[in-house]
Design a protein around this motif. Sequence first.
Motif, PDB file in Angstrom:
ATOM      1  N   CYS A 190       0.837  -1.192   0.000  1.00  0.00           N
ATOM      2  CA  CYS A 190       0.000   0.000   0.000  1.00  0.00           C
ATOM      3  C   CYS A 190       0.875   1.247   0.000  1.00  0.00           C
ATOM      4  O   CYS A 190       1.984   1.251   0.548  1.00  0.00           O
ATOM      5  CB  CYS A 190      -0.912   0.028   1.237  1.00  0.00           C
ATOM      6  SG  CYS A 190      -1.969  -1.427   1.414  1.00  0.00           S
ATOM      7  N   VAL A 191       0.360   2.303  -0.605  1.00  0.00           N
ATOM      8  CA  VAL A 191       1.098   3.565  -0.650  1.00  0.00           C
ATOM      9  C   VAL A 191       0.101   4.714  -0.741  1.00  0.00           C
ATOM     10  O   VAL A 191      -0.910   4.611  -1.425  1.00  0.00           O
ATOM     11  CB  VAL A 191       2.084   3.602  -1.847  1.00  0.00           C
ATOM     12  CG1 VAL A 191       1.375   3.354  -3.163  1.00  0.00           C
ATOM     13  CG2 VAL A 191       2.849   4.915  -1.891  1.00  0.00           C
ATOM     14  N   THR A 192       0.371   5.783   0.014  1.00  0.00           N
ATOM     15  CA  THR A 192      -0.424   6.997  -0.111  1.00  0.00           C
ATOM     16  C   THR A 192       0.479   8.121  -0.610  1.00  0.00           C
ATOM     17  O   THR A 192       1.673   8.166  -0.299  1.00  0.00           O
ATOM     18  CB  THR A 192      -1.045   7.417   1.230  1.00  0.00           C
ATOM     19  OG1 THR A 192      -0.019   7.633   2.199  1.00  0.00           O
ATOM     20  CG2 THR A 192      -2.010   6.354   1.726  1.00  0.00           C
ATOM     21  N   ALA A 193      -0.093   9.015  -1.394  1.00  0.00           N
ATOM     22  CA  ALA A 193       0.614  10.186  -1.914  1.00  0.00           C
ATOM     23  C   ALA A 193      -0.196  11.420  -1.540  1.00  0.00           C
ATOM     24  O   ALA A 193      -1.346  11.567  -1.967  1.00  0.00           O
ATOM     25  CB  ALA A 193       0.776  10.089  -3.425  1.00  0.00           C
ATOM     26  N   THR A 194       0.382  12.275  -0.728  1.00  0.00           N
ATOM     27  CA  THR A 194      -0.331  13.453  -0.239  1.00  0.00           C
ATOM     28  C   THR A 194      -0.216  14.600  -1.236  1.00  0.00           C
ATOM     29  O   THR A 194       0.885  15.053  -1.557  1.00  0.00           O
ATOM     30  CB  THR A 194       0.231  13.897   1.123  1.00  0.00           C
ATOM     31  OG1 THR A 194       0.120  12.817   2.053  1.00  0.00           O
ATOM     32  CG2 THR A 194      -0.541  15.097   1.655  1.00  0.00           C
ATOM     33  N   MET A 195      -1.374  15.056  -1.706  1.00  0.00           N
ATOM     34  CA  MET A 195      -1.452  16.175  -2.656  1.00  0.00           C
ATOM     35  C   MET A 195      -2.470  17.166  -2.103  1.00  0.00           C
ATOM     36  O   MET A 195      -3.659  17.112  -2.443  1.00  0.00           O
ATOM     37  CB  MET A 195      -1.841  15.656  -4.045  1.00  0.00           C
ATOM     38  CG  MET A 195      -0.882  14.595  -4.588  1.00  0.00           C
ATOM     39  SD  MET A 195      -1.403  13.877  -6.178  1.00  0.00           S
ATOM     40  CE  MET A 195      -1.149  15.277  -7.282  1.00  0.00           C
ATOM     41  N   PRO A 196      -2.036  18.062  -1.204  1.00  0.00           N
ATOM     42  CA  PRO A 196      -2.956  18.915  -0.434  1.00  0.00           C
ATOM     43  C   PRO A 196      -3.934  19.735  -1.268  1.00  0.00           C
ATOM     44  O   PRO A 196      -5.060  19.995  -0.829  1.00  0.00           O
ATOM     45  CB  PRO A 196      -2.002  19.832   0.350  1.00  0.00           C
ATOM     46  CG  PRO A 196      -0.710  19.098   0.389  1.00  0.00           C
ATOM     47  CD  PRO A 196      -0.634  18.339  -0.887  1.00  0.00           C
ATOM     48  N   ASP A 197      -3.524  20.156  -2.457  1.00  0.00           N
ATOM     49  CA  ASP A 197      -4.373  21.034  -3.263  1.00  0.00           C
ATOM     50  C   ASP A 197      -5.267  20.290  -4.247  1.00  0.00           C
ATOM     51  O   ASP A 197      -6.011  20.923  -5.008  1.00  0.00           O
ATOM     52  CB  ASP A 197      -3.492  22.029  -4.033  1.00  0.00           C
ATOM     53  CG  ASP A 197      -2.686  22.927  -3.109  1.00  0.00           C
ATOM     54  OD1 ASP A 197      -3.201  23.268  -2.031  1.00  0.00           O
ATOM     55  OD2 ASP A 197      -1.546  23.275  -3.471  1.00  0.00           O
ATOM     56  N   ALA A 198      -5.200  18.982  -4.241  1.00  0.00           N
ATOM     57  CA  ALA A 198      -5.993  18.203  -5.199  1.00  0.00           C
ATOM     58  C   ALA A 198      -7.477  18.250  -4.830  1.00  0.00           C
ATOM     59  O   ALA A 198      -7.836  18.056  -3.663  1.00  0.00           O
ATOM     60  CB  ALA A 198      -5.500  16.765  -5.251  1.00  0.00           C
ATOM     61  N   PRO A 199      -8.348  18.454  -5.808  1.00  0.00           N
ATOM     62  CA  PRO A 199      -9.784  18.495  -5.512  1.00  0.00           C
ATOM     63  C   PRO A 199     -10.411  17.110  -5.398  1.00  0.00           C
ATOM     64  O   PRO A 199     -11.517  16.969  -4.879  1.00  0.00           O
ATOM     65  CB  PRO A 199     -10.361  19.244  -6.708  1.00  0.00           C
ATOM     66  CG  PRO A 199      -9.429  18.912  -7.832  1.00  0.00           C
ATOM     67  CD  PRO A 199      -8.063  18.804  -7.207  1.00  0.00           C
ATOM     68  N   LEU A 200      -9.716  16.082  -5.902  1.00  0.00           N
ATOM     69  CA  LEU A 200     -10.250  14.725  -5.899  1.00  0.00           C
ATOM     70  C   LEU A 200      -9.232  13.757  -5.319  1.00  0.00           C
ATOM     71  O   LEU A 200      -8.037  14.047  -5.243  1.00  0.00           O
ATOM     72  CB  LEU A 200     -10.615  14.291  -7.321  1.00  0.00           C
ATOM     73  CG  LEU A 200     -11.710  15.096  -8.035  1.00  0.00           C
ATOM     74  CD1 LEU A 200     -11.800  14.676  -9.493  1.00  0.00           C
ATOM     75  CD2 LEU A 200     -13.055  14.915  -7.344  1.00  0.00           C
ATOM     76  N   THR A 201      -9.722  12.587  -4.936  1.00  0.00           N
ATOM     77  CA  THR A 201      -8.865  11.489  -4.476  1.00  0.00           C
ATOM     78  C   THR A 201      -8.952  10.347  -5.474  1.00  0.00           C
ATOM     79  O   THR A 201     -10.045  10.007  -5.953  1.00  0.00           O
ATOM     80  CB  THR A 201      -9.305  10.997  -3.084  1.00  0.00           C
ATOM     81  OG1 THR A 201      -8.994  12.001  -2.122  1.00  0.00           O
ATOM     82  CG2 THR A 201      -8.583   9.709  -2.695  1.00  0.00           C
ATOM     83  N   CYS A 202      -7.798   9.759  -5.794  1.00  0.00           N
ATOM     84  CA  CYS A 202      -7.766   8.603  -6.689  1.00  0.00           C
ATOM     85  C   CYS A 202      -7.379   7.362  -5.906  1.00  0.00           C
ATOM     86  O   CYS A 202      -6.389   7.355  -5.165  1.00  0.00           O
ATOM     87  CB  CYS A 202      -6.766   8.828  -7.821  1.00  0.00           C
ATOM     88  SG  CYS A 202      -6.754   7.462  -9.021  1.00  0.00           S
TER      89      CYS A 202
END
Length: 425
Positions: free
Chosen positions: A28-40
């Motif tokens: 498992c891996v998470t990638a933090t993208m604070p300004d993203a409007p959606l989650t993939c």
Amino acid sequence: MELCHAVLNPLFSGPKLDNWILPNGTRCVTATMPDAPLTCLDFWCQAGSTSEHSGEEGMAHFLEHMVFKGSRRLAAGAFDEAIETLGGSSNAATGFDDVHFHVLVPPERAPEALDLLLELVLQPTFDSHGFLTERDVVLEEIAQYVDQPTEQVLQSVLSLGCGNHAYGRPILGEINSLKAMDPFAMRQFHQRRYCGPNCALAVAGPAPERLKSVIASSALADLSTGPIATTPVEPVTVRAGRHTKQVDRLRSARVLMLWSIAPAQDQDTVMGADLATTLLGEGRRSRLVRRLREELRLVENVSMDLTALEGGSLITLELICPENALPTVETEVSLILNQASNEAVSEQELRRGLQLVSNSLRYSLESVSHVASLCASHVLWHRNQDLLAPLKHLGQWSSCRLCSELFPALLPEKACILVAYPGTN
């Protein structure tokens, strides 16, 4: 080194990643993208066409279709409807090495979307009626593929170059194998491949860490460790040689060339190959385009692509031209490729190539879907790394090293060459 440093020094470090492995081996891996409007949410499995046994040709892609035909809790079509209700979208794709299923949703709906995604992929029912219906859909897809001359030319050079290797077979499969399949065989394939060590999940979005506890108690954690040990993808070596073929309804003649290089795991060589193919075939200032299209005006189009694969990456070159120009095109291509091995790349040319390759990677990190895809692919194949890590390898490729190590691998005599002529129909 100052030149490379100026070009490759990252403007940002890329998304912050968090990697972990569930007790059953799922990565498992998470990638933090604070300004993203959606989650993939992107689920990957080592279950591409290379996983198929004899008689299973097309099983991986057929299974991708079948999971949407219903599961324990979801009727056919219910998954898409539920994801749309959450305000999201979904998609799936089967490749040579792996298959993946992803959903794109508002961040607050990610837990629900994860439950739906895992239900869809891990608990398919393989209903007999749905199986027959969807098999007809896949067979029609094959018929449409066969009816496209340009696709058949590309498949021909893959088959000629890769032979019996899975990379030489259509991912869509073979008609006789598909007609012989039944739901029981597909269930066996699913159980064999969709097990913990073969699977990975990536989450990219504004606050993906909130899903860690959800993932830990999800259906992903219930996957078995698998009935057999995971085996590496069989290495591929392209068989060199020149072939000709007449293709009905092909509008223009073309020359296709195919080479194999290092597997995706060898990121140093893969990044060098990316740079080399950029210098040769990307943009008006690349060597092949400048000479063949801009100066001599012999070709309509030049396309050179690198596909990183686990069993050995593939480089394809396609040149589209009038039939009477074929002999001259082949001669000029040979001169250009041989020249690349014997003459140093200029400082300006190298700088341009480095910039194009590095910018391509950086720009791809603006999309949550692409970030999730990269993350999942990396961890699935045991390459835990920052997403900009390949740039470190890219910066090690000098003009001298390209001429001594990379360009010699792209000589015409090391390629499988297919010259395709338009047919009479």
